[in-house]
Write a protein that holds these residues in place. Sequence first.
Motif, mmCIF file in Angstrom:
data_model
loop_
_atom_site.group_PDB
_atom_site.id
_atom_site.type_symbol
_atom_site.label_atom_id
_atom_site.label_comp_id
_atom_site.label_asym_id
_atom_site.label_seq_id
_atom_site.Cartn_x
_atom_site.Cartn_y
_atom_site.Cartn_z
ATOM 1 N N ARG A 68 0.605 10.454 4.465
ATOM 2 C CA ARG A 68 -0.682 10.116 5.064
ATOM 3 C C ARG A 68 -0.807 10.749 6.454
ATOM 4 N N LEU A 69 0.266 10.649 7.259
ATOM 5 C CA LEU A 69 0.206 11.176 8.629
ATOM 6 C C LEU A 69 0.156 12.693 8.641
ATOM 7 N N LYS A 70 0.818 13.320 7.661
ATOM 8 C CA LYS A 70 0.931 14.781 7.648
ATOM 9 C C LYS A 70 -0.045 15.428 6.669
ATOM 10 N N ALA A 122 3.896 6.971 3.880
ATOM 11 C CA ALA A 122 3.281 6.937 5.216
ATOM 12 C C ALA A 122 3.340 8.322 5.858
ATOM 13 N N TRP A 123 4.452 9.022 5.660
ATOM 14 C CA TRP A 123 4.580 10.391 6.183
ATOM 15 C C TRP A 123 3.502 11.293 5.562
ATOM 16 N N THR A 174 8.615 3.007 1.715
ATOM 17 C CA THR A 174 7.401 2.839 2.518
ATOM 18 C C THR A 174 7.098 4.097 3.327
ATOM 19 N N ASP A 175 8.154 4.715 3.848
ATOM 20 C CA ASP A 175 7.950 5.737 4.879
ATOM 21 C C ASP A 175 7.535 7.095 4.332
ATOM 22 N N GLY A 194 -0.178 4.775 0.897
ATOM 23 C CA GLY A 194 -0.804 5.987 1.408
ATOM 24 C C GLY A 194 -1.870 6.514 0.463
ATOM 25 N N THR A 240 0.850 -1.183 0.000
ATOM 26 C CA THR A 240 0.000 0.000 0.000
ATOM 27 C C THR A 240 0.891 1.240 0.000
ATOM 28 N N PRO A 258 15.751 7.818 9.498
ATOM 29 C CA PRO A 258 14.734 8.798 9.058
ATOM 30 C C PRO A 258 15.279 10.024 8.332
ATOM 31 N N ILE A 265 13.329 11.562 5.431
ATOM 32 C CA ILE A 265 12.044 12.126 5.876
ATOM 33 C C ILE A 265 12.272 13.467 6.589
ATOM 34 N N ILE A 266 13.340 13.519 7.373
ATOM 35 C CA ILE A 266 13.651 14.773 8.071
ATOM 36 C C ILE A 266 13.942 15.869 7.040
ATOM 37 N N ALA A 314 10.651 16.951 5.554
ATOM 38 C CA ALA A 314 9.845 17.741 6.489
ATOM 39 C C ALA A 314 10.408 19.155 6.629
#
Lengths: 89, 378
Positions: free
Chosen positions: A64-66, A61-62, A57-58, A4, A2, A27, A30-31, A34
């Motif tokens: 989706r979360l953000k 996912a980030w 993956t992340d 997101g 999946t 991370p 991702i950092i 962001a």
Amino acid sequence: MTAGQTTAEGAGQPPALTIDALGKKCPIPIIMLAQQINDVPREAIVSVLADDPAAFTDIPAWCRLKSHHHVASHELPSGGWAIHVRRNY
Amino acid sequence: MAYFDAASTEPLHPQAREALIEALDAGWADPARLYGPARRARMLLEQARAEVAEVIGARPDEVSFTASGTQAAHLGVLGALLGRRRAGRRLVVSAVEHSAVLHAAALHERDGGTVETVGVNRAGAVDPAAFGAAVGAGDTALACLQSANHEVGTLQPVAEAAAACAEAGVPLLVDAAQTVGRAPVPAGWSVLAASAHKWGGPAGVGVLAVRKGVRWRSPLPEDDRERRRVPGFENVPAIIAAAVALRAVAADAARESARLSALVDRIRSEVRRTVPDVEVIGDPVARAPHIVTFSCLYVDGEALLTELDRAGFAVSSGSSCTASTLRPSHVLEAMGVLTHGNLRVSLPRGASAADVDRFLAVLPDVVKRIREDAGMQP
């Protein structure tokens, strides 16, 4: 796998910013994302170049979360992916 | 040290320790021989088999002891496939099975068989309809579904999967390693695998149960031990201790599981309240009683484990930096959840509310410090 809120929306749009996170482990990609997503206008695309399998993956996912938008992940010929994210707000 | 890694291994139950020491003297002889000490070892072994069989809802002659839970899963998968070779060579597994099952599946594939992997939803559960459809398609020889996931605790719909398997005439292997001794074994399995050190028995004892009438053939060289299912001299003292531990934990399971489950509920809600940018993972309700997993954005999983170890907590992580393979956990990947900054807390029998509270008090600062070190300002 999946991914997101991935949809074709924004798929044709060229990135306004490319973040080179090749060789960096999560991370850190991702950092970097962001910290820099607010450097582009709303609705613009950020492309994250990453080769850590966790980023694949992340980053969706980030998004989706953000509540940002994962547009697509394109495989790079040299390994890794260009992961496209649209700034939503 | 507060030990919160029961999903890796449960500390040895005190009654099992006592039984093990006694059995080293009483059960050392070869149970296959006919003199006094051998007959005594045989009797103790068969008594242990009957006790384990009763807890898992099997007949004693359906139960064999293996050298580990991993070996039970390997033999369960490969033996059932071999027994059903004429029916087909298709194996159906969920994407979040334990690596022991997935590695057996990979071997089957290298050997010319096919493997159909059924994906999971965001909570980590397979869709019963999708699993049933995969089982019903083609010449499926075997399907595998765990009782609960070992990393995120989510329960799988085993009863529905078993019904679909029964309808299709396909045997179902249930890997029940995370739930035996904590929750009733779901009905409907054809082959069951479990591991004694997960319920407070010693390491070195696995359980392979094969229902009467299910075709199974050993993939290993012939040996007459354990009803010809498992080669090698049985570890009788450890098996006796494993059965004692299982009887003890099963007798107390309803009460203790409810207590641990309430502590897990507390962790799930408090972590979400006190740690910003956290994703609590897995089904909040349909879950194993003792496991909770969450991922913290912008946090390095290895740093998290190191800091918590320093603060006196033994926990584990599915993040790639903590894995020997440097890949994130296949479970978290299949769920599509955040894989970095991941922490699994799994409570052993007797875990105290005070230790859980201390963990919850320490965690927010540990996460905040790691984020600041990485250059993430709140």
